[in-house]
Design a protein around this motif. Structure first.
Motif, PDB file in Angstrom:
ATOM      1  N   PRO A   1       0.824  -1.215   0.000  1.00  0.00           N
ATOM      2  CA  PRO A   1       0.000   0.000   0.000  1.00  0.00           C
ATOM      3  C   PRO A   1       0.853   1.259   0.000  1.00  0.00           C
ATOM      4  O   PRO A   1       1.968   1.275   0.540  1.00  0.00           O
ATOM      5  N   ILE A   2       0.328   2.292  -0.641  1.00  0.00           N
ATOM      6  CA  ILE A   2       1.002   3.584  -0.646  1.00  0.00           C
ATOM      7  C   ILE A   2       1.104   4.093   0.778  1.00  0.00           C
ATOM      8  O   ILE A   2       0.110   4.193   1.492  1.00  0.00           O
ATOM      9  N   SER A   3       2.302   4.400   1.194  1.00  0.00           N
ATOM     10  CA  SER A   3       2.533   4.936   2.540  1.00  0.00           C
ATOM     11  C   SER A   3       3.806   5.747   2.491  1.00  0.00           C
ATOM     12  O   SER A   3       4.900   5.198   2.427  1.00  0.00           O
ATOM     13  N   HIS A   4       3.683   7.079   2.505  1.00  0.00           N
ATOM     14  CA  HIS A   4       4.852   7.923   2.328  1.00  0.00           C
ATOM     15  C   HIS A   4       5.368   8.506   3.626  1.00  0.00           C
ATOM     16  O   HIS A   4       6.330   9.255   3.615  1.00  0.00           O
ATOM     17  N   ASP A   5       4.710   8.222   4.754  1.00  0.00           N
ATOM     18  CA  ASP A   5       5.220   8.870   5.961  1.00  0.00           C
ATOM     19  C   ASP A   5       5.546   7.878   7.066  1.00  0.00           C
ATOM     20  O   ASP A   5       6.671   7.477   7.238  1.00  0.00           O
ATOM     21  N   GLY A   6       4.574   7.464   7.835  1.00  0.00           N
ATOM     22  CA  GLY A   6       4.858   6.612   8.975  1.00  0.00           C
ATOM     23  C   GLY A   6       4.977   7.400  10.262  1.00  0.00           C
ATOM     24  O   GLY A   6       5.127   6.842  11.337  1.00  0.00           O
ATOM     25  N   HIS A   7       4.909   8.737  10.155  1.00  0.00           N
ATOM     26  CA  HIS A   7       4.918   9.578  11.343  1.00  0.00           C
ATOM     27  C   HIS A   7       3.536   9.543  11.992  1.00  0.00           C
ATOM     28  O   HIS A   7       2.537   9.231  11.364  1.00  0.00           O
TER      29      HIS A   7
ATOM     30  N   GLY B   1      11.141   3.347   2.176  1.00  0.00           N
ATOM     31  CA  GLY B   1      10.820   3.335   3.594  1.00  0.00           C
ATOM     32  C   GLY B   1      11.402   2.131   4.308  1.00  0.00           C
ATOM     33  O   GLY B   1      11.602   2.166   5.535  1.00  0.00           O
ATOM     34  N   ARG B   2      11.709   1.072   3.577  1.00  0.00           N
ATOM     35  CA  ARG B   2      12.315  -0.103   4.199  1.00  0.00           C
ATOM     36  C   ARG B   2      13.692   0.211   4.781  1.00  0.00           C
ATOM     37  O   ARG B   2      14.195  -0.513   5.648  1.00  0.00           O
ATOM     38  N   TYR B   3      14.293   1.303   4.305  1.00  0.00           N
ATOM     39  CA  TYR B   3      15.612   1.693   4.799  1.00  0.00           C
ATOM     40  C   TYR B   3      15.523   2.789   5.863  1.00  0.00           C
ATOM     41  O   TYR B   3      16.505   3.464   6.145  1.00  0.00           O
ATOM     42  N   GLY B   4      14.340   2.953   6.439  1.00  0.00           N
ATOM     43  CA  GLY B   4      14.180   3.902   7.525  1.00  0.00           C
ATOM     44  C   GLY B   4      13.886   5.320   7.096  1.00  0.00           C
ATOM     45  O   GLY B   4      13.941   6.236   7.918  1.00  0.00           O
ATOM     46  N   LEU B   5      13.536   5.522   5.821  1.00  0.00           N
ATOM     47  CA  LEU B   5      13.229   6.858   5.332  1.00  0.00           C
ATOM     48  C   LEU B   5      11.727   7.119   5.407  1.00  0.00           C
ATOM     49  O   LEU B   5      10.912   6.220   5.211  1.00  0.00           O
ATOM     50  N   TYR B   6      11.370   8.379   5.668  1.00  0.00           N
ATOM     51  CA  TYR B   6       9.989   8.844   5.584  1.00  0.00           C
ATOM     52  C   TYR B   6       9.887   9.690   4.325  1.00  0.00           C
ATOM     53  O   TYR B   6      10.490  10.755   4.234  1.00  0.00           O
ATOM     54  N   ILE B   7       9.135   9.211   3.344  1.00  0.00           N
ATOM     55  CA  ILE B   7       9.046   9.867   2.046  1.00  0.00           C
ATOM     56  C   ILE B   7       7.824  10.775   2.005  1.00  0.00           C
ATOM     57  O   ILE B   7       6.698  10.338   2.278  1.00  0.00           O
ATOM     58  N   GLU B   8       8.056  12.025   1.674  1.00  0.00           N
ATOM     59  CA  GLU B   8       6.987  13.030   1.607  1.00  0.00           C
ATOM     60  C   GLU B   8       6.917  13.622   0.201  1.00  0.00           C
ATOM     61  O   GLU B   8       7.783  14.393  -0.207  1.00  0.00           O
ATOM     62  N   PRO B   9       5.911  13.258  -0.600  1.00  0.00           N
ATOM     63  CA  PRO B   9       5.810  13.745  -1.980  1.00  0.00           C
ATOM     64  C   PRO B   9       5.090  15.089  -2.075  1.00  0.00           C
ATOM     65  O   PRO B   9       4.185  15.378  -1.282  1.00  0.00           O
ATOM     66  N   ILE B  10       5.502  15.874  -3.055  1.00  0.00           N
ATOM     67  CA  ILE B  10       4.782  17.118  -3.338  1.00  0.00           C
ATOM     68  C   ILE B  10       3.468  16.792  -4.044  1.00  0.00           C
ATOM     69  O   ILE B  10       2.427  17.380  -3.760  1.00  0.00           O
ATOM     70  N   THR B  11       3.513  15.842  -4.993  1.00  0.00           N
ATOM     71  CA  THR B  11       2.297  15.399  -5.681  1.00  0.00           C
ATOM     72  C   THR B  11       2.153  13.899  -5.504  1.00  0.00           C
ATOM     73  O   THR B  11       3.001  13.246  -4.907  1.00  0.00           O
ATOM     74  N   GLY B  12       1.081  13.348  -6.072  1.00  0.00           N
ATOM     75  CA  GLY B  12       0.798  11.936  -5.903  1.00  0.00           C
ATOM     76  C   GLY B  12       1.461  11.063  -6.948  1.00  0.00           C
ATOM     77  O   GLY B  12       2.576  11.324  -7.392  1.00  0.00           O
ATOM     78  N   LEU B  13       0.771   9.997  -7.391  1.00  0.00           N
ATOM     79  CA  LEU B  13       1.367   9.040  -8.310  1.00  0.00           C
ATOM     80  C   LEU B  13       1.716   9.652  -9.651  1.00  0.00           C
ATOM     81  O   LEU B  13       2.674   9.245 -10.293  1.00  0.00           O
TER      82      LEU B  13
END
Length: 312
Positions: free
Chosen positions: A116-122, A215-227
Motif C-alpha cells: 500500500p502507498i505509505s509515504h510517511d509513517g509519522h 521506507g524499508r531503509y528507515g526513510l519517511y518519504i513526503e511527496p509534493i504530488t501523488g502518483l
C-alpha cells in the motif's frame, strides 16, 4: 490462435508500417521479449544475455503512466514470445496483453508483491497528506516496487523462468544470468541499508509519489504530488510541507529529470533550501542514456546520503 494473431500482426504491418517501431532486425535470432517500461526492460535484457530481442514499449523520455500504444506496438505484444508488464499501471498495455491469448506474460507487480502507498509513517498531523494520492487501477497499491532491489530480484527470477520455458535449450544460461543479477541486487540492497544508517535526518521531500519503497531503509518519504508527476499540489499540501521542512531541518527538496522542476524549485526557494535530483528510474532520458538501473540507484543513494547527513 498464435498463428491467427501473427497473421493479423503481419497484415497490420503491411497496412500501417509507418507506425511500427522497435522491430526486430531481419534475420535476428532468439526470443522476442516485450517489456512495458524501463526497469522491466533492464531485467529482461540482463537475464536474456543477448539471446533475445528485447523491446521497451515506453520510449526513452516518455512517461510510463501516460503510455498509449500504436497499432505496431500492440502487434509486438500479441506476437511476442514473452511479455513482461505490470498489470494495472498502464491500461493500454493491459489491453494488449488481454488480446495476446497464449503469450506467456509475467505480471511484475504480482511477482514483486506490491505494498500500500505509505509515504510517511509519522504519527503527527503534519506528516499526513491523504490529498497527495490519486486513485489508479492499482487502488491504494504503490506500483514503484523497483525502488526496493529485493523486490526487483523476485521479478528477475520470474523472468528467468519464463524465458527458460520459452527457450529450454538455453534455460541454464538464463538462470545463470539471473543468479548474477540477483547477487548485484543483493549488494545494492546492502549498500542502501548500511549507507542510510545513522543519518542526521530521515525525512525526504520528493517531487512525486515514486519512492515509498525506500521506507524499508528507515526513510519517511513526503511527496509534493501523488502518483502522477503532472498532478498539482493544493495550497494545504504546500503549507504542510513548508512546516515539515522547517520542523525536521530538511536541507533538500528532490526533483526529477523528466518532469518540470518548477514545483520542487519553488518549494525549495520559499524555504531557503537546495534542490537535487532523485531519479524514479521509470525510464531513461537523454541525460541518463549511458546509465542503467544499478548506476542510477547508486546515484540516488549518494544524493540521499548527502541530503540527510549520513556518515561517510
Amino acid at each position: 490462435m498464435r498463428l491467427l494473431l501473427a497473421t493479423t500482426a503481419l497484415l497490420l504491418a503491411t497496412t500501417g508500417c509507418a507506425a511500427f517501431t522497435n522491430q526486430a532486425p531481419a534475420g535476428s535470432k532468439g526470443l522476442d521479449v516485450v517489456t512495458a517500461f524501463y526497469p522491466l526492460e533492464f531485467v529482461a535484457d540482463q537475464v536474456a544475455g543477448g539471446r533475445a530481442h528485447v523491446v521497451d514499449l515506453t520510449k526513452p523520455g516518455s512517461e510510463p503512466h501516460d503510455l498509449e500504444l500504436s497499432v505496431a506496438q500492440t502487434a509486438e505484444v500479441v506476437t511476442a514470445d514473452v511479455v513482461v508488464y505490470e498489470k494495472g499501471l498502464q491500461a493500454a498495455v493491459d489491453a494488449a496483453v488481454g488480446q495476446a491469448s497464449g503469450v506467456p506474460a509475467v505480471d511484475a507487480g504480482a511477482v514483486a508483491g506490491l505494498e500500500p502507498i505509505s509515504h510517511d509513517g509519522h504519527d503527527d498531523g503534519d506528516h499526513d497528506s491523504p490529498g497527495s494520492v490519486e486513485p489508479s487501477d492499482l487502488g491504494d497499491l504503490d506500483p514503484h516496487f523497483w525502488q526496493d532491489p529485493l523486490k526487483l530480484a523476485e521479478v528477475v527470477d520470474a523472468v528467468a523462468d519464463a524465458l527458460a520455458k520459452a527457450d529450454p535449450d538455453h534455460a541454464d544460461d538464463f538462470r545463470a544470468n539471473a543468479a548474477r543479477l540477483d547477487g548485484e541486487l543483493a549488494g545494492l540492497d546492502h549498500d542502501y541499508a548500511t549507507g542510510l544508517r545513522g543519518c542526521d535526518r530521515n525525512t525526504v521531500v520528493v517531487s512525486h509519489e515514486a519512492f515509498g519503497y525506500l521506507g524499508r531503509y528507515g526513510l519517511y518519504i513526503e511527496p509534493i504530488t501523488g502518483l502522477s508527476p503532472d498532478a498539482e499540489p493544493t495550497p494545504a499540501d504546500l503549507a504542510r510541507l513548508q512546516r515539515l521542512i522547517d520542523a525536521d531541518g530538511i536541507t533538500t527538496v528532490f526533483g526529477e529529470r523528466r518532469v518540470s522542476p518548477e514545483l520542487a524549485e519553488g518549494l525549495a526557494d520559499d524555504m531557503g533550501v537546495r534542490t537535487a535530483i532523485l531519479d524514479p528510474i521509470e525510464g531513461l532520458s537523454s541525460e541518463t542514456s549511458d546509465d542503467d538501473y544499478l548506476s542510477l540507484m547508486r546515484e540516488n543513494l549518494a544524493a540521499l546520503q548527502e541530503a540527510n547527513g549520513c556518515p561517510s
